[in-house]
Motif scaffolding. Structure first.
Motif, short mmCIF file in Angstrom:
data_model
loop_
_atom_site.label_atom_id
_atom_site.label_comp_id
_atom_site.label_asym_id
_atom_site.label_seq_id
_atom_site.Cartn_x
_atom_site.Cartn_y
_atom_site.Cartn_z
N ALA A 1 -1.55 7.76 7.23
CA ALA A 1 -1.46 7.26 5.86
C ALA A 1 -2.63 7.81 5.09
O ALA A 1 -3.69 8.05 5.64
CB ALA A 1 -1.44 5.74 5.80
N SER B 1 -1.81 3.72 -0.17
CA SER B 1 -1.03 3.08 0.88
C SER B 1 -0.17 1.97 0.29
O SER B 1 -0.66 1.10 -0.41
CB SER B 1 -1.95 2.51 1.95
N PHE C 1 5.78 10.62 4.16
CA PHE C 1 5.52 9.70 5.26
C PHE C 1 5.44 10.50 6.55
O PHE C 1 6.37 11.22 6.90
CB PHE C 1 6.63 8.66 5.37
N ALA D 1 2.30 5.18 4.14
CA ALA D 1 2.80 4.63 5.40
C ALA D 1 3.99 3.74 5.09
O ALA D 1 4.16 3.29 3.96
CB ALA D 1 1.68 3.82 6.09
#
Length: 127
Positions: free
Chosen positions: A121, A125, A116, A73
């Motif tokens: 996610a 992460s 991404f 993410a």
């Protein structure tokens, strides 16, 4: 489901430090193997194993794993992190898939793809 990836590297410490700094992975418990190495964890899962390698040049034409990809993410935050660390990367935009990708190399040249997707996610992460 992929359980983990094992990477051979001539620089265990540098590669471990790279994965910690860039992806936020943490070294953790590892069985008492008769050779050095690290298991790097995302939460409670050891997703990257590092073991010693000889450090020879890879034959890009031979059969081998080409790269490892991590779904993360915060694309812009990762770009700022890489820029701040002076780590070179290339970019790929795939609007049809709703994806943006960054490609980086570990200190010993292993190619990593950072994927991404909006609102999604996965392991490692980078927050």
């Amino acid at each position: 489901m992929l359980d983990h990836v094992t990477l051979r590297t001539r620089d265990l410490e540098g590669t471990r430090a790279f994965f910690e700094a860039v992806l936020g992975l943490i070294p953790g418990d590892r069985p008492d193997f008769p050779f050095p190495g690290y298991w790097l964890y995302d939460g409670s899962e050891p997703i990257v194993h590092l073991i010693p390698g000889q450090g020879g040049a890879a034959d890009r034409g031979a059969e081998a794993i080409d790269h490892v990809a991590f779904r993360l993410a915060d694309h812009d935050g990762m770009r700022r992190r890489l820029d701040g660390m002076g780590i070179a990367y290339s970019r790929m935009e795939l609007p049809d898939l709703g994806e943006r990708r960054l490609f980086v190399h570990t200190p010993t040249g292993i190619l990593l793809e950072l994927v991404f997707r909006e609102g999604k996610a996965g392991p490692a992460s980078a927050t």
